[in-house]
Design an enzyme around this catalytic site. Structure first.
Site, mmCIF file in Angstrom:
data_model
loop_
_atom_site.group_PDB
_atom_site.id
_atom_site.type_symbol
_atom_site.label_atom_id
_atom_site.label_comp_id
_atom_site.label_asym_id
_atom_site.label_seq_id
_atom_site.Cartn_x
_atom_site.Cartn_y
_atom_site.Cartn_z
ATOM 1 N N LYS A 149 -11.931 0.138 -1.402
ATOM 2 C CA LYS A 149 -11.082 0.729 -2.446
ATOM 3 C C LYS A 149 -11.814 0.609 -3.795
ATOM 4 C CE LYS A 149 -7.381 -0.316 0.711
ATOM 5 N NZ LYS A 149 -7.674 0.795 1.590
ATOM 6 N N SER A 166 0.787 -1.232 0.000
ATOM 7 C CA SER A 166 0.000 0.000 0.000
ATOM 8 C C SER A 166 0.818 1.279 0.000
ATOM 9 C CB SER A 166 -0.949 -0.001 1.192
ATOM 10 O OG SER A 166 -0.219 -0.120 2.398
ATOM 11 N N HIS A 178 -5.449 -3.699 -2.541
ATOM 12 C CA HIS A 178 -5.152 -2.733 -3.602
ATOM 13 C C HIS A 178 -5.057 -3.398 -4.975
ATOM 14 C CE1 HIS A 178 -4.362 0.587 -0.802
ATOM 15 N NE2 HIS A 178 -3.898 -0.370 -0.018
HETATM 16 C C1 LIG Z 1 -3.323 -3.674 2.254
HETATM 17 C C2 LIG Z 1 -4.512 -3.308 3.089
HETATM 18 N N1 LIG Z 1 -5.151 -4.263 3.773
HETATM 19 C C3 LIG Z 1 -6.217 -3.985 4.530
HETATM 20 C C4 LIG Z 1 -6.715 -2.708 4.641
HETATM 21 C C5 LIG Z 1 -7.903 -2.436 5.525
HETATM 22 O O1 LIG Z 1 -9.030 -2.200 4.746
HETATM 23 P P1 LIG Z 1 -10.292 -1.419 5.294
HETATM 24 O O2 LIG Z 1 -10.143 0.010 4.921
HETATM 25 O O3 LIG Z 1 -11.439 -2.074 4.573
HETATM 26 O O4 LIG Z 1 -10.386 -1.644 6.754
HETATM 27 C C6 LIG Z 1 -6.091 -1.692 3.947
HETATM 28 C C7 LIG Z 1 -6.617 -0.303 4.068
HETATM 29 O O5 LIG Z 1 -5.977 0.675 3.887
HETATM 30 C C8 LIG Z 1 -4.960 -1.985 3.148
HETATM 31 O O6 LIG Z 1 -4.317 -1.018 2.483
#
Ligand SMILES: Cc1ncc(COP(=O)(O)O)c(C=O)c1O
Length: 418
Positions: A266, A207, A235
């Site tokens: 997302k 991310s 992502h």
């Molecule tokens: C790689 C990754 N996993 C999990 C999440 C968590 O997702 P959520 O926003 O649905 O809680 C994010 C959120 O930024 C993320 O970037």
């Protein structure tokens, strides 16, 4: 007992020994002492929590004016799609505003089952399960499946959700260097005589750096060491692969990913999380994961929006095509200007700035130039490696992307970054 006095509010007050010791024993002392955010705010250098009053396309209304946004995760640009909005409105009419209960008890709607079946079909897995957030999905999957006798191997650059998930599990933890499969293999080899199962968990697209995981390498290691593989495709869903099915599809290795973890926050332009995998594995998580069981179920509006997004992902590849066209235009433009984009291969385009102060000055320059974005500072990144985390969406117009490039060029030259 002596009253706790916060002397920073009035430095003239001298603390006596008893007051000092009372303050040391007060767990809230750190909160009263925390003033970095206020200091940054009064210096005009607090880049976080900036409220957005309205959004349309790649532009938002903030700070009383129109600004081009870069850094959101609305990759396919669906948050403002009329079909998602009307699906959410209809679900609101049918099911109301909340489930007010856990999935386990009174919170399972027919819509949960519909969405889970559709996700399983989309991702070519036997079964799927939804969560109230992607974060909770990571916690649920990892804490339920990485048990007391297992060993969990995870990439140093994994998202915080997976770090917290690792801490919540009772497994033995092993962190390997980012995308460094030799390091991973050394750790696996050193554990060869230990009992228990092996699980490898990694982001599909990282991310902050925008790197794609070396999935062929991971699959090779997993096969040789008899490990299970989980990929967090937060992502990657909707972004990678001709069908938008994520990292597995991108590499032609869908069957080798044992569990896909995902989010609706997302590309799906909603809120919530999901997992997909073998029926028995999903069934196990459903009956063991505390972050799934002890929280209220994902509400209908969010599911309806995610379902509408899934319809669009399956039938309208043009959004993904437009996204990648925009990524190419922006990333090539940034590289031509001389910015270091840290080898990003995806819509996440980090721009290396360096020290924290410089990154904050860079952010301020962009803010003043009408660009809504945010820096990532340590501990989110390594010290001295602060970045502006930009990302490109399908609904950025060419004009908006060009405005971004011009603003980055002006600020970058002004600060000597390029
Ligand atoms: C790689 C990754 N996993 C999990 C999440 C968590 O997702 P959520 O926003 O649905 O809680 C994010 C959120 O930024 C993320 O970037």
């Amino acid at each position: 007992m002596s009253e706790v006095v916060d002397t920073r509010q009035n430095p003239v007050i001298e603390e006596d020994a008893e007051q000092r010791s009372a303050r040391a024993r007060d767990a809230f002392t750190k909160a009263f002492a925390f003033n970095r955010a206020e200091q940054a705010e009064s210096a005009g250098l607090h880049p976080y929590f900036k409220p957005i009053a309205a959004q349309h396309g790649g532009t938002v209304r903030a700070n009383g004016r129109e600004m081009v946004i870069t850094g959101s995760n609305d990759y396919l640009g669906l948050t403002q799609d009329e079909r998602l909005k009307s699906a959410a409105r209809d679900a609101l009419d049918d099911f109301g505003t909340s489930c007010t209960g856990s999935r386990f008890l009174t919170g399972t709607l027919t819509l949960h089952e519909t969405l889970e079946q559709r996700l399983a079909t989309f991702l070519n897995k036997e079964s799927a399960l939804t969560f109230s957030a992607g974060y909770l999905g990571c916690l649920s999957v990892v804490s339920a499946l990485a048990g007391r006798h297992d060993i969990l191997y995870y990439d140093r650059e994994n998202h915080a959700s997976l770090y917290d998930a690792a801490r919540l599990s009772y497994a033995t933890l092993r962190k390997y260097d980012h995308n460094d499969l030799e390091h991973l293999e050394r750790l696996l080899a050193a554990d060869a005589d230990k009992p228990g199962g092996r699980i490898i968990v990694s982001d599909g697209v990282f991310s902050m750096s925008g790197h794609i995981v070396d999935l062929p390498g991971l699959v090779d290691v997993k096969r040789r060491y008899g490990a299970r593989l989980m990929i967090d495709d937060a992502h990657a869903s909707g972004v990678l692969g001709d069908g938008g099915r994520g990292t597995g599809e991108h590499f032609g290795l869908e069957d080798d990913v044992d569990v896909i973890i995902g989010t609706f926050s997302k590309s799906f332009a909603s809120v919530g999380g999901f997992m997909a995998g073998d029926r028995k594995v999903v069934q196990f998580v459903k009956h063991h994961a505390r972050p799934f069981i002890f929280t209220a179920a994902l509400p209908a509006m969010q599911m309806a929006a995610a379902l509408a997004a899934l319809d669009i992902m399956e039938t309208e590849p043009e959004h993904r095509v437009r996204l990648w066209k925009n990524v190419k235009r922006f990333r090539t433009g940034m590289q031509r200007l001389g910015f270091d984009t840290l080898g990003s291969e995806t819509p996440i385009v980090p721009v290396l700035v360096g020290e924290d102060d410089r990154a904050l000055a860079f952010w301020k320059g962009l803010w003043d130039a009408g660009v809504f974005t945010t820096p990532a500072l340590p501990p989110g990144v390594a010290p001295g490696h602060s970045i502006i985390r930009t990302s490109v969406n399908a609904n950025h117009s060419d004009e908006e992307l060009d405005l971004l490039l011009t603003a980055f060029e002006t600020v970058g030259k002004g600060l000597g970054v390029i």
